[in-house]
Write a protein that holds these residues in place. Sequence first.
Motif, PDB file in Angstrom:
ATOM      1  N   SER A   1     -16.661 -53.715 115.931  1.00 32.28           N
ATOM      2  CA  SER A   1     -17.950 -53.362 115.331  1.00 32.28           C
ATOM      3  C   SER A   1     -17.861 -53.122 113.831  1.00 32.28           C
ATOM      4  O   SER A   1     -18.869 -52.835 113.185  1.00 32.28           O
ATOM      5  CB  SER A   1     -18.499 -52.096 115.996  1.00 32.28           C
ATOM      6  N   GLU A   2     -16.675 -53.269 113.250  1.00 34.92           N
ATOM      7  CA  GLU A   2     -16.469 -52.921 111.845  1.00 34.92           C
ATOM      8  C   GLU A   2     -17.035 -54.000 110.936  1.00 34.92           C
ATOM      9  O   GLU A   2     -16.658 -55.171 111.026  1.00 34.92           O
ATOM     10  CB  GLU A   2     -14.976 -52.733 111.590  1.00 34.92           C
ATOM     11  N   THR A   3     -17.934 -53.610 110.041  1.00 38.90           N
ATOM     12  CA  THR A   3     -18.518 -54.557 109.090  1.00 38.90           C
ATOM     13  C   THR A   3     -17.571 -54.797 107.922  1.00 38.90           C
ATOM     14  O   THR A   3     -16.593 -54.074 107.716  1.00 38.90           O
ATOM     15  CB  THR A   3     -19.840 -54.017 108.539  1.00 38.90           C
ATOM     16  N   ALA A   4     -17.891 -55.807 107.131  1.00 43.70           N
ATOM     17  CA  ALA A   4     -17.078 -56.102 105.954  1.00 43.70           C
ATOM     18  C   ALA A   4     -17.060 -54.918 104.989  1.00 43.70           C
ATOM     19  O   ALA A   4     -16.029 -54.611 104.390  1.00 43.70           O
ATOM     20  CB  ALA A   4     -17.613 -57.350 105.255  1.00 43.70           C
ATOM     21  N   THR A   5     -18.197 -54.267 104.830  1.00 43.57           N
ATOM     22  CA  THR A   5     -18.257 -53.117 103.928  1.00 43.57           C
ATOM     23  C   THR A   5     -17.364 -51.990 104.421  1.00 43.57           C
ATOM     24  O   THR A   5     -16.652 -51.345 103.634  1.00 43.57           O
ATOM     25  CB  THR A   5     -19.702 -52.623 103.791  1.00 43.57           C
ATOM     26  N   LYS A   6     -17.353 -51.746 105.731  1.00 42.73           N
ATOM     27  CA  LYS A   6     -16.526 -50.670 106.270  1.00 42.73           C
ATOM     28  C   LYS A   6     -15.048 -50.990 106.184  1.00 42.73           C
ATOM     29  O   LYS A   6     -14.223 -50.129 105.838  1.00 42.73           O
ATOM     30  CB  LYS A   6     -16.928 -50.394 107.722  1.00 42.73           C
TER      31      LYS A   6
ATOM     32  N   TRP B   1     -20.083 -60.742 108.711  1.00 49.64           N
ATOM     33  CA  TRP B   1     -18.759 -60.628 109.337  1.00 49.64           C
ATOM     34  C   TRP B   1     -18.603 -59.312 110.090  1.00 49.64           C
ATOM     35  O   TRP B   1     -19.058 -58.254 109.638  1.00 49.64           O
ATOM     36  CB  TRP B   1     -17.672 -60.762 108.278  1.00 49.64           C
ATOM     37  N   ARG B   2     -17.940 -59.382 111.251  1.00 49.65           N
ATOM     38  CA  ARG B   2     -17.528 -58.201 112.011  1.00 49.65           C
ATOM     39  C   ARG B   2     -16.046 -58.354 112.336  1.00 49.65           C
ATOM     40  O   ARG B   2     -15.526 -59.467 112.406  1.00 49.65           O
ATOM     41  CB  ARG B   2     -18.329 -58.055 113.303  1.00 49.65           C
ATOM     42  N   GLY B   3     -15.383 -57.241 112.568  1.00 46.91           N
ATOM     43  CA  GLY B   3     -13.956 -57.277 112.811  1.00 46.91           C
ATOM     44  C   GLY B   3     -13.534 -58.205 113.924  1.00 46.91           C
ATOM     45  O   GLY B   3     -12.458 -58.811 113.868  1.00 46.91           O
ATOM     46  N   SER B   4     -14.382 -58.355 114.932  1.00 43.93           N
ATOM     47  CA  SER B   4     -14.040 -59.210 116.069  1.00 43.93           C
ATOM     48  C   SER B   4     -13.918 -60.676 115.673  1.00 43.93           C
ATOM     49  O   SER B   4     -13.306 -61.470 116.385  1.00 43.93           O
ATOM     50  CB  SER B   4     -15.091 -59.057 117.168  1.00 43.93           C
TER      51      SER B   4
END
Length: 271
Positions: free
Chosen positions: A183-188, A251-254
């Motif tokens: 669920s991690e976004t590029a910003t995160k 983008w998401r981490g997955s």
Amino acid sequence: MYDASPEALRPLFQTYWSSTGWRQPAQVPDPASLEAAIDAGIMFREPATMDHDGWVGRARAAAARTSATDVGAAFLSSLESRRLDLRSALGSYAIARHLPAHEFTPTNDGHRCRVCGLHPTDQQDLNILSFERFKWGGVRRDDVAYLAFDLDQFAGAPRVPATEAGLAAGREIATTLRSAAPSETATKVAARLRSFASNKAERETVVDILGVCGVLRNPAHPGYRQSFVSWEDRPLPDNHHVERAYPTCWWRGSDGIDDAALEEFLPQLAG
């Protein structure tokens, strides 16, 4: 070759930036300092005005004079040297090398080109583009005029060799991106990039650059590695509230990393 020393850059930075952020209005240097910055290749006397075809042709020609090997090596060297002008070219090259030759094809409102997003005629303040390039590694990631300016400037950029520290920082970036939560976004995930000296804006710029060159894998919204993504085919998420470039905003981490793109642009980090 321009002069990228702190002394040469000082008039440019003082024109637009202070300890509290953007200067409003900009504070033009005294005539002697301005001339020195122009002589150093850092500032420019006049804005650049071209029609649509002129900017497209300039970007395509600049990309043809550039190589993936060169921009990739410069990107890695910037992680140690913090020469952000060297960092920017990877993204600009990845986009501009597939930019097609085309005539102005207006959007419904007639203001922009459907293919590239340019106006029929664009005037660019080269000093602002230069400032953004040195301050953050570029901001207008997919703006054709910026692509042309950035790659033209890169041709005259004093190079810094990549160090083992820079390579190690790059490997750590790749590891962090691979291990991002689904669920991690590029910003995160950008906030967790701590292997190189940087601030928040610089880390997010690194992620944006890796997105446009396709290192960040996103099957539904691919980057520019294999083809140019037209202006009208760059959607933004409904909740888009940060200035991440397309396709990084999706983008998401997955989604992980595209190893083929990593091998092409940053082979030192592959494997």
